[in-house]
Design an enzyme around this catalytic site. Structure first.
Site, short mmCIF file in Angstrom:
data_model
loop_
_atom_site.label_atom_id
_atom_site.label_comp_id
_atom_site.label_asym_id
_atom_site.label_seq_id
_atom_site.Cartn_x
_atom_site.Cartn_y
_atom_site.Cartn_z
N THR A 27 24.26 25.16 79.61
CA THR A 27 25.28 26.95 79.13
C THR A 27 23.66 27.77 78.60
OG1 THR A 27 26.38 26.39 77.12
CG2 THR A 27 27.04 26.74 80.00
N ILE A 104 23.00 18.30 85.52
CA ILE A 104 22.34 18.04 86.69
C ILE A 104 20.81 18.99 87.21
CG2 ILE A 104 24.18 17.08 88.20
CD1 ILE A 104 24.36 20.12 89.78
N ASP A 105 20.55 18.98 86.11
CA ASP A 105 19.64 20.68 86.19
C ASP A 105 18.09 20.44 85.85
OD1 ASP A 105 19.48 20.69 83.06
OD2 ASP A 105 21.04 21.43 83.51
N HIS A 120 25.98 12.09 86.52
CA HIS A 120 26.08 12.89 88.06
C HIS A 120 24.69 13.43 88.28
CE1 HIS A 120 29.63 15.21 85.30
NE2 HIS A 120 29.94 13.69 86.36
N CYS A 131 15.99 9.09 106.57
CA CYS A 131 15.06 7.53 106.46
C CYS A 131 14.35 7.98 104.75
CB CYS A 131 13.80 8.19 106.62
SG CYS A 131 13.23 9.83 106.17
N CYS A 149 15.65 16.71 107.49
CA CYS A 149 14.22 15.46 106.87
C CYS A 149 12.16 16.41 108.88
CB CYS A 149 13.78 14.40 106.63
SG CYS A 149 12.57 13.63 106.80
N SER A 190 33.67 19.03 75.41
CA SER A 190 34.35 19.28 74.94
C SER A 190 34.99 17.38 75.04
CB SER A 190 35.00 19.92 74.97
OG SER A 190 35.50 19.66 76.64
N ASN A 212 29.40 21.08 68.87
CA ASN A 212 30.16 21.40 70.07
C ASN A 212 30.71 22.71 69.78
OD1 ASN A 212 31.00 21.50 73.19
ND2 ASN A 212 33.07 21.42 72.19
N ILE A 230 24.56 24.33 70.15
CA ILE A 230 23.11 22.22 70.04
C ILE A 230 22.65 23.36 69.62
CG2 ILE A 230 23.62 22.70 73.05
CD1 ILE A 230 23.76 19.32 70.67
ZN ZN Z 1 13.70 11.06 106.91
#
Ligand code: ZN
Length: 240
Positions: A27, A104-105, A120, A131, A149, A190, A212, A230
């Site tokens: 954040t 996840i960034d 995550h 594939c 794809c 948290s 935190n 942080i």
């Molecule tokens: Zn593929």
């Protein structure tokens, strides 16, 4: 002694630090927290975010899933902050063994961290469901509708959606790093969301540091508790 000075002492004395980070780390780079009051979960959509980010929704409403995903989960302009950079420096200096993150960034890798365990998954990785061909986040961002794809298969982000389990291998490696750590620094979480809350129980040392802004469920277990940003706290740590 100021808390940051205490943290400096702990970090200076250890060559076996593990960092466990949550949404608060991101954040501060401008990435919305799913679970905070201002976060995604309180924004208005046709469906609640926890529905749109479920595996069922991905399977049954793939185009709508991707509309939401492109708009809200991909943050192409986000940059690492002082926390990300300091953790990368600590690793390069041989002091930090791993970053375990719920985010996840991909910002830790962008800052230069090498051993990053992403509980995550990551928006940076997307795979063809037929594939297994790899596609990056830029490909997803510039696609429209359902990204497919070259082989015609539908692409899925390597992100753990609701209803999906976490990677056992990533969990196992994370627990091993935590169990062996001399110092465990937990930041920007948290500790209410599993597996975070449970994972720190694998720590056997006596130098748990919690950074935190708000209270956490493990405050009493901490040797050092710093209720500040942080990025600001880690930004003030020196490697000398
Ligand atoms: Zn593929």
């Amino acid at each position: 002694m100021l808390p940051v000075e205490q943290l400096q002492e702990i970090i200076s004395a250890s060559n076996n630090i593990v960092f466990f980070g949550g949404a608060g780390v991101s954040t501060e780079s401008g990435i919305p927290d799913f679970r905070s009051v201002d976060g995604l979960y309180n924004q208005r959509y046709k469906y609640p975010p926890e529905v749109m980010l479920s595996y069922t929704f991905y399977r049954e409403h793939t185009a709508e899933f991707y509309d939401f995903y492109r708009e809200k989960l991909l943050c192409p302009t986000a940059k690492p902050n002082a926390a990300h950079f300091k953790l990368a420096e600590l690793e390069a200096a041989g002091k930090l063994k791993a970053v375990i993150t719920q985010n996840i960034d991909g910002l830790h890798q962008m800052a230069g961290s090498k051993t990053v365990l992403e509980l995550h998954g990551s928006v940076k990785r997307n795979y063809c469901q037929s594939c297994q061909a790899f596609y990056d986040d830029a490909f997803i961002l510039q696609s429209t509708g359902v990204p497919t794809c070259e082989c015609g298969g539908v692409i899925k982000p390597d992100v753990v959606l609701y209803e999906e389990g976490l990677s056992q291998e990533t969990m196992q490696r994370s627990m091993e790093f935590i169990a062996k750590a001399d110092v465990l620094i937990v930041g920007g979480t948290s500790l209410v969301v599993y597996p975070a809350a449970g994972m720190i129980d694998y720590y056997r040392g006596r130098q748990l540091v919690l950074i935190n802004r708000g209270a956490t469920h493990s405050d009493k277990k901490a040797k050092l508790l710093i209720q500040e940003s942080i990025g600001e706290v880690l930004g003030r740590i020196s490697l000398a």
